[in-house]
Motif scaffolding. Structure first.
Motif, short mmCIF file in Angstrom:
data_model
loop_
_atom_site.label_atom_id
_atom_site.label_comp_id
_atom_site.label_asym_id
_atom_site.label_seq_id
_atom_site.Cartn_x
_atom_site.Cartn_y
_atom_site.Cartn_z
N GLN A 1 0.82 -1.21 0.00
CA GLN A 1 0.00 0.00 0.00
C GLN A 1 0.85 1.26 0.00
O GLN A 1 1.93 1.30 0.59
N LYS A 2 0.34 2.25 -0.67
CA LYS A 2 1.02 3.55 -0.72
C LYS A 2 0.56 4.40 0.45
O LYS A 2 -0.38 4.05 1.17
N ASP A 3 1.22 5.53 0.65
CA ASP A 3 0.90 6.39 1.79
C ASP A 3 -0.55 6.89 1.76
O ASP A 3 -1.13 7.20 2.80
N ASP A 4 -1.14 6.97 0.56
CA ASP A 4 -2.53 7.41 0.46
C ASP A 4 -3.52 6.25 0.57
O ASP A 4 -4.71 6.42 0.29
N CYS A 5 -3.01 5.10 0.94
CA CYS A 5 -3.79 3.87 1.18
C CYS A 5 -4.19 3.13 -0.08
O CYS A 5 -4.76 2.02 0.02
#
Length: 248
Positions: A107-111
């Protein structure tokens, strides 16, 4: 003096040992999107279970439209086992440090999941954003997040073949302008239309694989107006698949 030094060194050694033990039993390190603080298994309940379910629902199995209800029941156990097996982890159905670490890596920081992005699924008709639909913007985004994570499962199930979302959320006016009812599943953020990238696979292969990743609705080649994409959505309590050209 020598005794005090020995005592101090022993205390430091004990503290270091304690830190090693702590690091091996703590579920995982902090993550910019969401951090789980405990191991989860059958019988657990809570918001952390819901967050896990969002990310593993695509592994619940054939013809299973898995709920995100915060209750770690048999479906969640199966989904976690299948997720673990798919990523080379010990498939025990218990979400612990290794499982969370794998999820953090996906997952990326923005979910959003690693291979899909919010810019792929935001408002259609060139408008962007998440307003003007059949539910609030926050609900639209929550639904899109679930759909993207199931698309991530679809991609991995197919051997990590790149896929692209051509249509995600649509405002009611946008949905009507492209021939929709104005209140279809795209206006809830529940639906995405998926295509292969650069002809790397076929629409039929996508449709066939999508049966295993917790999409309640699947419309593809052979269904009216769906010969150039595969529509999948996560509306609850529904299983309806139709892609006649693909044998579905």
């Amino acid at each position: 003096m020598r005794r005090r030094l020995s005592t101090l060194l022993a205390a430091i050694a004990l503290a270091m040992t304690g830190l090693v033990v702590l690091s091996s039993t703590t579920p995982a390190n902090a993550d910019a999107c969401y951090t789980w603080s405990r191991t989860l298994k059958a019988g657990a309940t809570g918001a952390d279970v819901s967050q896990l379910q969002i990310r593993v629902a695509g592994w619940a199995g054939y013809r299973t439209n898995m709920a995100v209800d915060g209750s770690y029941g048999p479906q969640t156990t199966t989904a976690v086992k299948n997720f673990q097996a798919a990523y080379g982890l010990s498939a025990d159905g218990v979400a612990g440090p290794d499982t969370f670490t794998k999820l953090y890596g996906l997952q990326k920081d923005d979910c959003s999941p690693a291979h899909f992005s919010w810019t792929e699924v935001d408002g259609g008709c060139g408008v962007g954003g998440y307003s003007g639909g059949s539910v609030s913007s926050s609900t639209v985004k929550a639904n899109l997040l679930r759909a993207m994570w199931r698309a991530e499962a679809l991609r991995h199930r197919m051997g990590d073949i790149p896929l692209r979302v051509t249509s995600g959320f649509r405002s009611q006016s946008c949905d009507r302008s492209v021939g929709g009812s104005g209140t279809g599943q795209h206006t809830y953020g529940r639906a995405i239309d998926v295509v292969p990238v650069n002809g790397n696979t076929t629409l039929c292969r996508i449709a066939q694989a999508a049966r295993y990743v917790s999409f309640g609705t699947l419309l593809g080649p052979g269904y009216p107006d769906h010969n150039d994409h595969v529509h999948v959505d996560i509306r609850p309590d529904r299983i309806f698949w139709s892609a006649p050209s693909c044998g579905i």
